[in-house]
Design an enzyme around this catalytic site. Structure first.
Site, mmCIF file in Angstrom:
data_model
loop_
_atom_site.group_PDB
_atom_site.id
_atom_site.type_symbol
_atom_site.label_atom_id
_atom_site.label_comp_id
_atom_site.label_asym_id
_atom_site.label_seq_id
_atom_site.Cartn_x
_atom_site.Cartn_y
_atom_site.Cartn_z
ATOM 1 C CB CYS A 137 -0.876 0.003 1.246
ATOM 2 S SG CYS A 137 -1.722 -1.552 1.524
ATOM 3 N NE ARG A 174 4.483 1.320 -1.671
ATOM 4 C CZ ARG A 174 5.557 1.070 -0.965
ATOM 5 N NH1 ARG A 174 6.677 1.646 -1.292
ATOM 6 N NH2 ARG A 174 5.537 0.255 0.057
ATOM 7 C CD1 TRP A 232 -2.281 -5.268 -4.281
ATOM 8 C CD2 TRP A 232 -1.834 -6.385 -2.390
ATOM 9 N NE1 TRP A 232 -2.121 -6.589 -4.605
ATOM 10 C CE2 TRP A 232 -1.851 -7.298 -3.470
ATOM 11 C CE3 TRP A 232 -1.588 -6.868 -1.115
ATOM 12 C CZ2 TRP A 232 -1.612 -8.662 -3.301
ATOM 13 C CZ3 TRP A 232 -1.354 -8.225 -0.948
ATOM 14 C CH2 TRP A 232 -1.359 -9.103 -2.034
ATOM 15 C CG ASN A 285 1.601 1.228 3.710
ATOM 16 O OD1 ASN A 285 0.426 1.449 3.471
ATOM 17 N ND2 ASN A 285 2.612 1.780 3.052
ATOM 18 N N GLY A 286 1.112 -2.656 5.975
ATOM 19 C CA GLY A 286 1.603 -3.799 6.750
ATOM 20 C C GLY A 286 0.448 -4.681 7.173
ATOM 21 C CD GLU A 317 11.784 -11.841 -15.713
ATOM 22 O OE1 GLU A 317 11.410 -12.468 -14.712
ATOM 23 O OE2 GLU A 317 11.551 -10.638 -15.875
ATOM 24 C CE LYS A 359 8.296 -9.623 -15.914
ATOM 25 N NZ LYS A 359 9.298 -9.294 -14.939
ATOM 26 C CD GLU A 395 4.732 -9.747 -13.555
ATOM 27 O OE1 GLU A 395 5.915 -9.750 -13.919
ATOM 28 O OE2 GLU A 395 4.381 -9.404 -12.415
ATOM 29 C CG HIS A 406 12.269 -36.173 -17.760
ATOM 30 N ND1 HIS A 406 12.656 -37.488 -17.654
ATOM 31 C CD2 HIS A 406 13.305 -35.511 -18.340
ATOM 32 C CE1 HIS A 406 13.893 -37.617 -18.121
ATOM 33 N NE2 HIS A 406 14.303 -36.429 -18.546
ATOM 34 C CE LYS A 457 8.306 -2.230 -9.563
ATOM 35 N NZ LYS A 457 8.552 -3.146 -10.675
HETATM 36 C C1 F6R Z 1 7.737 -9.585 -11.563
HETATM 37 C C2 F6R Z 1 8.078 -8.807 -10.388
HETATM 38 C C3 F6R Z 1 8.138 -9.506 -9.076
HETATM 39 C C4 F6R Z 1 9.312 -8.973 -8.243
HETATM 40 C C5 F6R Z 1 9.288 -9.606 -6.849
HETATM 41 C C6 F6R Z 1 10.486 -9.201 -6.014
HETATM 42 O O1 F6R Z 1 7.727 -8.814 -12.717
HETATM 43 O O2 F6R Z 1 8.291 -7.626 -10.459
HETATM 44 O O3 F6R Z 1 8.213 -10.881 -9.239
HETATM 45 O O4 F6R Z 1 10.499 -9.275 -8.901
HETATM 46 O O5 F6R Z 1 8.112 -9.219 -6.187
HETATM 47 O O6 F6R Z 1 10.513 -7.833 -5.808
HETATM 48 P P1 F6R Z 1 11.829 -7.097 -5.336
HETATM 49 O O7 F6R Z 1 12.837 -7.271 -6.412
HETATM 50 O O8 F6R Z 1 11.419 -5.674 -5.153
HETATM 51 O O9 F6R Z 1 12.255 -7.756 -4.064
#
Ligand code: F6R
Length: 608
Positions: free
Chosen positions: A2, A27, A74, A98-99, A480, A484, A487, A503, A603
Site C-alpha cells: 500500500c 504500490r 492493496w 501499511n503492513g 522470467e 512476465k 502477470e 519427463h 509493486k
Molecule cells: C515480476 C516482479 C516480481 C518482483 C518480486 C520481487 O515482474 O516484479 O516478481 O520481482 O516481487 O521484488 P523485489 O525485487 O522488489 O524484491
C-alpha cells in the site's frame, strides 16, 4: 504494497495528497482515500478502485484542510471495498496503515468486550480504535500512540492524526518503511517511499524500526523504540515530478523496456573501471579470495536474476551457489556457515520475505551482499555490502529494467570474484569487461525487434497456454519470460528446462500451444534443438529466438522466428531478455489488459 502520503502545511492539502497517491498507485490500486482535519472535525473521502475515482468524491464533498493523510490500498484483510479503504477513523482519530496486524482478531475481541465495534473487515481499523481508547487514558498523544503500539503484533507504517491536535502529524514504523519529508517553506510530509514526496520534499529522513516521529510544520521530533528522543540523519532529496512520468510512451512498462540501454550503461559505469578493463567494487566485508560458496536469496524476477548468476559464478568463478526463494529459505532455515556469504537481490529493497531471509542469514553470522535498486531502502541499510543498481524508479509492476541492471551487477561480481580467486587471468578479465561494455549498444539494436515481436504477440494473445523453454542461463530467461507474460496478459505460461520436456510437459503439446524457445547459439544449442524438434513433431507452434547462425541451425517448422543480434555466451541472457519482455508487453496490449497495474498485483511486496 500500500502507499501512504501525509502533509502538514499552511495551505490546503487535498489536491497534493491525491497527486502523491497517484505517484504511489503502482504500490496498490484497489481502493484509496484521504482524511483531513477541517473546522475541528475529521473529514474523509474514500473510493473503491483506482485513485482517479477519488476525484468525484472530492469535488462533491469539498473536503480540504491544511493537515491530511492519504492511502492507496492493496487488500490483505477484507474485500477491496470503500468501507475497507483507508483512512480508518473514529470521531477523534484517523490513521493510514501499511503492513499487517497479525493479532487483529484478539484486539478486535478486546474492543468488543469494551463495547467498541469495528465497522470494516480490515486488520487496520483496530489501530484507530485503540488510539481512541488510549487518547482518553493518556497525558499526551505520544503516550497514547506508544500504548497502542505496545498492543500491536505484526508490521506497520502508520500516519496518524488526532482531531483535537491539528498542528501535529504523527508517523511510526516497524517492518514497513516510512520517510519524513521536509519542504522548503514550512511544510512537513510523510511518505511510504521517496517517490510519494517527489517534487514536494527538499530533505528526507528515514525512520528506523520502532521510531515515532512527531511533526509540526517546521520541526521533526523523533522517539526511538525505547521512547527516548533521538536524531536520524536527513539528506537532500533531488527527486522531481519528471522522475515519475511516462513521457511519450503509452505505458511505464514500455518506457522502462526502452530505458534499458541507458540504465545498463549507468550501472556498468558504476562497476567497470574507467578504461573498461577491470571491475571496481566498494570494499567487501569478506576476503573475496576465500569465498567457496554463495547463497543467493530473492523473490520473483529478482530470483530469476539469481538463477542466471548461478551459472556465471559456478562456471567462471568456480564458486558453488545455492539459489533460494526467500519465502522458502526463511522458514527452511538452512544451516549456513559462519562468515559465509549470502547475497540478496531486490529491486525495491522492501520485500518482506527477502528482508526476513536476510535477518536469518545475518543472525547465522553470514556476510551479506545486497543488489538493490532503491537507495536508502530497508535492505540497502541492512546488508553489509550494498551494491546498487542504477535503473531509476521502476513504476510498471512487471519488472524489466531492474532485472537487466541486476544482471549487470551479478555479471560484474562474478568476473571480479573469478579474477580475485585466480580463475581468470588479467587478459580474461579485460575481455569480459569489454564484452559487458558492448551491452548498451547491443540492447539498443535488440529493441529494434519490436515490430516482429508485435506480430508474434498478436498470435500469442489468442492462446490459452504457452511454454517457454531454454537450457543453461536461458532456462532462467524462459522462467522470467513466462512470469512476465502471465502477470500482465493473464495467459497461463510455464518456463521449463528444455531437457525436462520428455519427463512430463511434452504431454501438453498440441497445435494450440506456442513454445517460445530461448536459443542462443551456445554449447547446448544442438541439444536444445533436438528437444524442440521433438515438440515440433507433435505440432507444437515454435517461436524460435536466436541469432542468425542459430536460425540456420533449426530446420523444423516454426510459427515465427525472432532473430536477435549475435552475442557472446556470457552476455546472451541480457539480449534474450529483451524479446521475452516485448512479447509479454505486446501480448498484453493486444489483450487490452492493464499493463502497468495488472490485477491482484502490487509493486513492492511488503507483506508476507
Ligand atoms: C515480476 C516482479 C516480481 C518482483 C518480486 C520481487 O515482474 O516484479 O516478481 O520481482 O516481487 O521484488 P523485489 O525485487 O522488489 O524484491
Amino acid at each position: 504494497m500500500c502507499g501512504i502520503v501525509g502533509i502538514l502545511s499552511h495551505q490546503p492539502v487535498a489536491k497534493r495528497l491525491v497527486e502523491g497517491l497517484k505517484r504511489l498507485e503502482y504500490r496498490g490500486y484497489d481502493s484509496a482515500g484521504i482524511a483531513v482535519i477541517n473546522d475541528n472535525q475529521l473529514k474523509r473521502c474514500r473510493a473503491q478502485g483506482k485513485i482517479v475515482n477519488l476525484d468525484d468524491c472530492l469535488a462533491h464533498d469539498h473536503i480540504d484542510g491544511t493537515i491530511g493523510i492519504a492511502h492507496t490500498r492493496w487488500a490483505t484483510h477484507g474485500l477491496p471495498t470503500e468501507e475497507n479503504a483507508h483512512p480508518h477513523m473514529t470521531e477523534t482519530v484517523a490513521i493510514v496503515h501499511n503492513g499487517i496486524i497479525e493479532n487483529h482478531t484478539a484486539l478486535r475481541d478486546e474492543l468488543s468486550a469494551k463495547g467498541i465495534h469495528c465497522t470494516s473487515q480490515t486488520d487496520s481499523e483496530v489501530i484507530a480504535q485503540w488510539l481512541t481508547v488510549f487518547e482518553k487514558e493518556s497525558d499526551s498523544y505520544v503516550e497514547a500512540i506508544f500504548k497502542t503500539l505496545a498492543k500491536l503484533e505484526g508490521a506497520y507504517a502508520l500516519g496518524i492524526m488526532f482531531r483535537d491536535d491539528p498542528t501535529h502529524l504523527y508517523g511510526t514504523r516497524k517492518g514497513s518503511p516510512l520517510a519524513i519529508g521536509q519542504g522548503s517553506n514550512g511544510e512537513m510530509f510523510l511518505g511510504s517511499d521517496a517517490l510519494a514526496l517527489a517534487g514536494l520534499a527538499e530533505n528526507l529522513t528515514y525512520l528506523e524500526e520502532g521510531d515515532l516521529a512527531v511533526l509540526t510544520k517546521d520541526h521533526i521530533e523523533i522517539f526511538d523504540k525505547n521512547q527516548k528522543q533521538t536524531q536520524r540523519p536527513s539528506q537532500h532529496y533531488a527527486g522531481g515530478f519528471e522522475q515519475v512520468s511516462k513521457g511519450p510512451y503509452r505505458h511505464f512498462m514500455l518506457k522502462e523496456i526502452y530505458e534499458q540501454p541507458d540504465v545498463v550503461r549507468q550501472t556498468l559505469n558504476a562497476y567497470l573501471s574507467e578504461d573498461k578493463k577491470s571491475i571496481v567494487f566498494p570494499e567487501l566485508s569478506f576476503d573475496p579470495k576465500t569465498v567457496s560458496k554463495i547463497t543467493i536469496v530473492a523473490c520473483g524476477t529478482s530470483y530469476y536474476a539469481g538463477l542466471v548468476a548461478k551459472h556465471w559464478l559456478e562456471k567462471v568463478a568456480r564458486i558453488s551457489v545455492e539459489v533460494d526463494i526467500a519465502s522458502e529459505f526463511r522458514y527452511r532455515q538452512p544451516p549456513l556457515s559462519k562468515d559465509g556469504v549470502s547475497l540478496f537481490i531486490s529491486q525495491s529493497g522492501e520485500t518482506a520475505d527477502t528482508m526476513a531471509a536476510h535477518a536469518y542469514a545475518k543472525a547465522e553470522g553470514q556476510q551479506t551482499i545486497g543488489i538493490i535498486n532503491v537507495p536508502n531502502s530497508s535492505l540497502a541499510r541492512a546488508v553489509n555490502v550494498p551494491l546498487m543498481t542504477y535503473a531509476g524508479p521502476e513504476i510498471g509492476v512487471a519488472s524489466t529494467k531492474a532485472f537487466s541492471t541486476q544482471l549487470c551487477v551479478l555479471a560484474a561480481l562474478s568476473i571480479y570474484l573469478a579474477h580475485q580467486k585466480g580463475m581468470i587471468t588479467d587478459a580474461d578479465l579485460e575481455a569480459y569487461c569489454q564484452d559487458l561494455s558492448t551491452l548498451p549498444n547491443l540492447i539498443e539494436k535488440t529493441l529494434s525487434l519490436s515490430d516482429s515481436c508485435k506480430d508474434v504477440a498478436e498470435e500469442l494473445a489468442k492462446t490459452r497456454d504457452i511454454l517457454y523453454l531454454g537450457r543453461g542461463t536461458s532456462y532462467a530467461i524462459a522462467l522470467e519470460g513466462a512470469l512476465k507474460l502471465k502477470e500482465i496478459s493473464y495467459i497461463h505460461a510455464e518456463g521449463y528446462a528444455a531437457g525436462e520436456m520428455k519427463h512430463g510437459p511434452i504431454a501438453l503439446i498440441d497445435e494450440t500451444v506456442p513454445i517460445i524457445v530461448i536459443a542462443p547459439h551456445d554449447e547446448l544449442f544442438e541439444k536444445l534443438v533436438s528437444n524442440i524438434e521433438e515438440a515440433a513433431a507433435r505440432k507444437g507452434q515454435v517461436v524460435f529466438i536466436s541469432d542468425e547462425v542459430g536460425q540456420k541451425g533449426y530446420h523444423s517448422q516454426a510459427m515465427a522466428r525472432v532473430t536477435v543480434p549475435e552475442t557472446s555466451l556470457f552476455t546472451a541472457p541480457f539480449i534474450y531478455t529483451i524479446p521475452v519482455q516485448m512479447l509479454a508487453y505486446y501480448t498484453a496490449v493486444h489483450k487490452g489488459t492493464d499493463v502497468d497495474q495488472p490485477r491482484n498485483l502490487a509493486k513492492s511486496v511488503t507483506v508476507e
